[in-house]
Enzyme design. Structure first.
Site, mmCIF file in Angstrom:
data_model
loop_
_atom_site.group_PDB
_atom_site.id
_atom_site.type_symbol
_atom_site.label_atom_id
_atom_site.label_comp_id
_atom_site.label_asym_id
_atom_site.label_seq_id
_atom_site.Cartn_x
_atom_site.Cartn_y
_atom_site.Cartn_z
ATOM 1 N N TYR A 82 2.117 2.566 13.925
ATOM 2 C CA TYR A 82 2.674 3.557 13.011
ATOM 3 C C TYR A 82 2.094 4.941 13.264
ATOM 4 C CZ TYR A 82 -1.314 1.759 10.211
ATOM 5 O OH TYR A 82 -2.552 1.312 9.782
ATOM 6 N N HIS A 93 0.828 -1.202 0.000
ATOM 7 C CA HIS A 93 0.000 0.000 0.000
ATOM 8 C C HIS A 93 0.864 1.254 0.000
ATOM 9 C CE1 HIS A 93 -2.825 -2.790 2.464
ATOM 10 N NE2 HIS A 93 -2.970 -3.014 1.167
#
Length: 463
Positions: A129, A66
């Protein structure tokens, strides 16, 4: 336990961060994100605004590849993953790859436009993240098939293994040959139809060019609706420059809106989104006192009139944006109506003007201002305020008028002189600074070589 260190990779901007882990019989502790230390080691100060967690229940869960339009700082909270990245940005490194195993002792900084993928190597893996923009559902970004032969990622657990679980969406991702690369963030030039805006546009092909009718910088709703996530650089050449009208009841609020409120709004947007903001200022923020060597960037403001006051307020607002350049200039000459063109026309028409001879400074051609802008941005010069004019001997307006007459083949003795006080008698004029020379040492320290104003004037008239 190793020291904190940052390692580069074959993908530009993709950085591996080795994290010290402090452990004992109870478990371990680490500084997962430590801005001051990591930035000092070369990690971008990317300004995260959102923290996400991803849980993989079973070994073999595989996600990606992605690509997102934001920067990410990826680390593992528990377990271990095999992680791979593919550069999906326009340019020479499109398709470049890097892979590594990530556990609690390693984190990865992933720049905008680099595709990322993860394969859990242990049950109950959790990775975290940080991102510097908010996720918006429904947006589609470049993706790459996990089995792309060009990327040739060596998955530790083969993708056709019974252990591997991949979503239907990821199985349908295209191969690299069919991927449209992610374009770099765009440049926005405000005040694009003005003299400076035109010069900036010539050095930034592909930039988005706007004036008040396309984007009203004083309209909160218009600013909120603009797709700022697509931009990485704003060149704010929009300004209210009618110095004398700024002193009137009609012009004063317009000047404050354009020169102070609008830059303040752009500064807030730039700060929130990590955009570099370039703003253009003026010698009018000073009172024109004579200063040896010229006015320096750190001189205190002392504007004489409304125009200078509004520009000083704009400077203060822009200085609050982390990534800003304020380019302070004087006596700007570009395409369209300006002092040089006026003197050339008067010379040709046989008119003998009386020109002010007690205001001293240097001309600044818009080509020079645009060139300095490009230099500061491209070279990564330290953010802050820089004086930008053409170089050479400071002269009065009368001196420059004589030079225009001479360069256009007319007798410079035709130019008469008048003092600022005499010129202003009986007129409603804003006060002018008498000494407008700006020191250029700071700009020169960045490696920029300024063009002499006399040479630039001759080239301008020859063109």
């Amino acid at each position: 336990m190793s020291d904190l260190r940052v390692e580069t990779t074959p993908i530009p901007g993709l950085l591996v961060v080795h994290l010290p882990v402090h452990g004992d019989d109870r478990g371990w502790f680490k500084e997962n994100w430590q801005r001051e230390k990591m930035v000092a080691l070369g990690l971008p100060d990317f300004g995260p605004v959102q923290n996400n967690m991803s849980y993989n229940a079973a070994r073999g869960a595989t996600r990606g590849i992605h690509t997102e339009p934001w920067d990410k700082f990826v680390s593992v909270a528990t377990g271990k993953v095999f992680a791979a990245w593919v550069d999906m940005r326009e340019g020479e490194t499109f398709g470049a790859t890097y892979w590594t195993e990530v556990d609690e002792s390693k984190a990865i900084f992933v720049p905008r436009g680099v595709g990322n993928s993860y394969q859990a190597l242990e049950d109950g893996t959790v990775y975290s993240y940080l991102v510097n923009d908010h996720y918006v559902a429904g947006r589609v970004y470049p993706a790459l098939n996990l089995q792309d032969e060009t990327a040739a990622i060596p998955w530790p657990i083969p993708l056709d293994s019974a252990e591997v679980e991949i979503s239907a969406k990821d199985l349908a991702n295209p191969v690299l040959a069919d991927v449209e690369p992610m374009a770099p963030r765009k440049t926005l030039i405000t005040g694009a139809r003005g003299q400076l805006g035109q010069a900036l546009a010539s050095l930034h092909p592909g930039a988005t060019l706007v004036d008040l009718d396309e984007l009203d910088l004083t309209d909160d709703a218009a600013l909120a609706a603009w797709p700022w996530e697509e931009y990485g650089l704003i060149l704010n050449a929009a300004a209210y420059t009618a110095v004398d009208k700024a002193e009137t009841a009609e012009g004063r609020p317009v000047a404050w809106a354009a020169n102070a409120a609008a830059p303040a709004a752009l500064a807030r947007i730039a700060a929130a989104r990590g955009i570099t903001l370039v703003h253009y200022s003026t010698d009018y923020v000073f009172d024109g006192s004579e200063v040896e060597g010229g006015h320096r960037e750190d001189e205190g403001f002392a504007p004489l009139g409304v125009y200078g006051q509004t520009k000083a307020a704009g400077d203060l607002a822009v200085s609050g944006a982390p990534r800003h350049y304020i380019l302070r200039t004087s006596w700007v000459i570009g395409e369209g109506h300006n002092f040089v063109r006026t003197m050339a026309r008067l010379a040709a028409d046989g008119v003998d003007p009386a020109v002010v001879d007690d205001q001293v400074g240097r001309l600044t051609f818009t080509s020079e201002l645009a060139r300095a802008t490009a230099h500061l941005v491209a070279s990564g010069a330290p953010f802050g305020t820089y004086n930008v004019t053409n170089s050479g001997t400071p002269r009065s307006w009368a001196d420059y008028a004589r030079r225009v007459f001479e360069l256009t083949g007319h007798d410079p003795a035709r130019v008469g002189t008048v003092t600022t006080e005499e010129y202003a008698a009986g007129k409603d004029l804003s006060p002018r600074p008498l000494h407008s020379t700006l020191a250029l040492d700071k700009l020169a320290s960045t490696g920029f070589v300024s063009t002499d104003a006399d040479e630039a004037l001759a080239a301008y008239l020859a063109g």
